[in-house]
Write an enzyme that holds these catalytic residues in place. Structure first.
Site, short mmCIF file in Angstrom:
data_model
loop_
_atom_site.label_atom_id
_atom_site.label_comp_id
_atom_site.label_asym_id
_atom_site.label_seq_id
_atom_site.Cartn_x
_atom_site.Cartn_y
_atom_site.Cartn_z
N SER A 120 -56.90 36.89 22.49
CA SER A 120 -55.97 36.12 21.65
C SER A 120 -54.66 35.86 22.39
O SER A 120 -54.28 36.65 23.27
CB SER A 120 -55.65 36.90 20.38
N ASP A 121 -54.01 34.79 22.03
CA ASP A 121 -52.64 34.70 22.50
C ASP A 121 -51.86 35.81 21.78
O ASP A 121 -52.30 36.31 20.74
CB ASP A 121 -52.05 33.31 22.18
N TRP A 122 -50.75 36.16 22.34
CA TRP A 122 -50.04 37.36 21.84
C TRP A 122 -49.47 37.11 20.44
O TRP A 122 -48.58 36.31 20.26
CB TRP A 122 -48.97 37.76 22.85
#
Ligand code: GLC
Length: 731
Positions: free
Chosen positions: A262-264
């Site tokens: 995932s993106d952060w």
């Protein structure tokens, strides 16, 4: 049986017994899938769960008990980011993590040279390997839909074919060193405004013809081992937990076997992430970039809550096993891969690669009076003006920022090349580099700097202006888009005043985006440089001095005025969205596709770039005038260097469907070749035009389709410079 034979067979049996007990996953010669299944069979449910989310800011768990290593991740696409603290966004202030900053990916795209891309991927991944990072968070493959997006500098322009073709060699050569690329941001992350919450509606053709192809090529041809889910929502569901995007398209249709990371802070819901194809959740319980929370890592969405659903049988173990298998595959390809390169950082080979990428990516946009390359002896008073001549542009910009050991500024290099009596005036100021804040410089300060520069210009017989954009918030920077297509800090007025004062002015513009040029006719030459990294100044001097003949071409269009850009012209719902609801109203007509169709003249078109020499094109010829399904024909042409210098030319092939039942662009890029020609030399360039090249996405049959009829092949030096065209028929 003799005693010795007995002992030998005893030893053999015991060795076999030990091997039988040694977990197969420890045997690197075993097939990958066997290692994965063997490890899975030995892991507890909790150990599987822990592998599906972060255990620190930039690492996800292995299995200590089984000796399976953790995954160490790091930004970014242009080099290894400085070490970040285990548990927060704060830098760890190590003293051994200064590295080479390679040019921004816009520069790589501007080389139009896949071999350069392979050099880039190898060099940058050697630095990741040396810094013991298993996953590099890049390259970014989002399409430049409009020129205000703060992160276009991290991407490769407006065309999916160029982006995909340039991504593949980077990924292949990077992963050869046993470092996983995590291709991002999948998908539709084409702006920074409201990036965590904007819900995007895009028609099926634009999705499949514009926004997905580069990612598909990265997976199917590049073999990317990881993909980063993006922040925005597509059809109401966050891309980090979007079942259609991650399970149906990426994993089932494209056959992606790696891990979706995932993106952060991109995951927002346990059930959606668990069932929607997210494999390794990172950065949760922050507002994505800054705020920490009191939650522990087991409280991540794919932590305890997910484990509860598994233990209660509400989500089948097969779902968890698939996620864990994908994480294990990534670990066995990288951290647990004894053939992984050891790498190196700050080697001369890497600085050479950095400079080579820049040398091939810098673009000559205008060169009146042949003022470039600069002949030093012609000038007595050279004046350098502009803040970018002395700034390090490797810092700032967000997660792609880098801590460099070497950072040659343009002023240093120009003085090194033309002598220390080269004068300098800052000309403008952009204030302090701050993330998520703009430092407003007073009008008085700007007026003072401008007047000081103009005063000095009165004595100059050559001005080298080094300006453009920078990595500040609301320039080329993550988490913000520009408010304005114009350059900031009063540069347009400054450049006009300087041009009135001195007849010889070379404008060297640093940016990751297009910008207005009201002073275009006032200046003598224009060089579009990029964020060139550690060899910034040396690369510029290579071009200004003629040491290197520029061969870059634009990876995105420079429009005359912002409203020429479709994403902007089609109103707020098109960009930046209204109440976080956005529709990509231009559909497939992104960039030159729109300007061709609407007959809008650009300032500088996609694919444009000049040289210090001249190239002449012959007439295109086809191997046949008709083709049928599954067939291909070849197109050949000749290119001659009719100038006095060796140079490289990019020959661009576009294909247009003359008549179709659906709307199609006039022409679309389907091939390009970069060739080196010595003065007087002629080379033949050959392209294969395949049946695949003729297809469009049919949103009725939900498949790629080509309709019989007439097509046209355009041989171009840019999207607006057609050197030759020739028709053929698809039977
Ligand atoms: C950021 C960026 C992403 C980056 C990640 C880790 O939000 O969107 O590109 O890799 O967080 O820094």
């Amino acid at each position: 049986m003799k005693k010795s034979a007995f002992i030998t067979s005893l030893l053999l049996l015991s060795t076999m017994y030990v091997c039988a007990q040694t977990p197969v996953y420890l045997d690197e010669k075993a097939p990958l899938e066997q290692r994965v299944q063997d490890a899975l069979s030995k892991m507890t449910t909790h150990e599987k769960i822990r592998m599906c989310h972060g255990q620190s800011k930039f690492t996800s768990a292995g299995v200590p008990r089984l000796g399976i290593p953790q995954l160490m991740m790091s930004d970014g696409p242009h080099g290894v980011r400085a070490e970040i603290s285990w548990n927060s966004w704060a830098y760890a202030d190590w003293t051994n993590d200064s590295i080479v900053a390679f040019p921004a990916l816009t520069c790589l795209a501007a080389t139009w040279n896949p071999q350069i891309s392979a050099i880039y991927g190898n060099a940058v991944s050697e630095e990741f390997a040396y810094r013991k990072k298993d996953v590099m968070l890049g390259p970014g493959l989002n399409i430049c839909r409009m020129p205000l997006n703060g992160r276009n500098f991290e991407y490769m322009g407006e065309d999916p074919y160029l982006t995909g073709e340039m991504a593949v060699p980077y990924i292949q050569s990077a992963q050869k060193n046993g470092v996983a690329c995590c291709v991002k941001h999948f998908a539709l992350n084409n702006q920074e405004v409201d990036r965590f919450a904007v819900n995007i509606k895009v028609d099926e053709r634009a999705l499949n013809e514009i926004y997905l192809p580069a990612f598909k090529k990265a997976v199917q041809k590049g073999g990317a081992w990881a993909i980063m889910g993006s922040y925005p929502l597509w059809n109401g569901v966050h891309c980090c937990q979007n079942d259609t995007l991650l399970n149906k398209i990426l994993k089932q249709q494209w056959g992606f076997d790696g891990a979706v990371i995932s993106d952060w802070g991109g995951v927002t819901d346990t059930w959606q992430a668990a069932t929607g194809g997210m494999d390794i959740e990172m950065g949760s319980y922050t507002n994505g970039m800054t705020k920490e929370s009191e939650f522990g890592y087991d409280d991540f969405y794919l932590g305890n809550n997910f484990e509860k659903l598994i233990n209660e049988g509400k989500i089948p173990m097969s779902v968890l096993n698939d996620k864990t298998a994908r994480a294990l595959r990534t670990i066995f390809r990288t951290a647990f891969n004894r053939n992984r390169a050891y790498g190196n950082i700050c080697s001369e080979a890497h600085y050479t690669a950095c400079r080579q990428i820049g040398d091939e990516g810098v673009i000559l946009l205008q060169n009146k009076k042949g003022i470039l390359p600069i002949e030093a002896k012609k000038y007595k008073n050279i004046l350098v003006v502009g803040e970018n001549a002395t700034r390090s542009l490797t810092k700032g910009g967000g997660s792609s920022e880098l801590k460099t050991k070497r950072d040659v500024t343009p002023l240093e290099a120009i003085r090194g090349m033309y002598g220390n009596d080269v004068d300098y005036a800052q000309g403008y100021s952009s204030g302090r580099v701050m993330y998520d804040h703009v430092d407003n410089v007073s009008a008085d300060e700007l007026a003072r700097l401008s007047s000081e520069a103009v005063e000095k210009a009165k004595k100059a017989d050559l001005i080298i202006y080094v300006g453009g954009m920078n990595k500040n918030t609301k320039q080329d920077c993550e988490n913000s888009d520009r408010d304005d297509y114009n350059l900031s800090y009063g540069q347009n007025e400054l450049i006009a005043r300087l041009a009135k004062t001195c007849p010889n002015i070379v404008a060297v513009m640093i940016s990751g985006n297009a910008y207005a040029m009201p002073w275009k006719n006032d200046v003598t030459a224009i060089v579009q440089a990029w964020y060139l990294g550690s060899e910034f100044g040396n690369t510029l001097c290579d071009i200004l001095s003629g040491e290197v003949n520029p061969s870059g071409k634009l990876p995105f269009s420079f429009v005359n005025k912002l409203n020429d850009c479709p994403a902007i012209a089609l109103g707020k719902e098109s960009y930046p969205g209204i109440n976080k609801q956005q529709t990509y109203k231009e559909g497939i007509l992104v960039g030159y596709r729109w300007y061709d169709m609407k007959k809008i003249k650009t300032l500088f078109p996609f694919g444009y770039g000049l040289s210090y020499t001249i190239f002449k094109y012959g007439k295109p010829k086809l191997s046949a005038s008709t083709m049928s399904e599954g067939d291909y024909i070849t197109l050949t042409t000749t290119v001659t260097n009719s100038g006095k210098r060796t140079g490289k030319e990019v020959v661009e092939l576009y294909i247009g469907d003359e008549k179709c039942s659906v709307l199609r662009p006039v022409k679309e890029l389907k091939g390009f070749k970069k060739i080196l020609l010595n003065p007087g030399e002629t080379k033949t360039v050959t392209f294969a035009i395949t049946y695949e090249d003729l297809k469009f996405w049919n949103d009725k049959s939900h498949s790629w389709t080509a309709e019989p009829g007439m097509f046209k092949a355009y041989l171009c030096s840019s999207a607006e410079d057609v050197k030759g065209e020739i028709e053929f028929e698809l039977k």
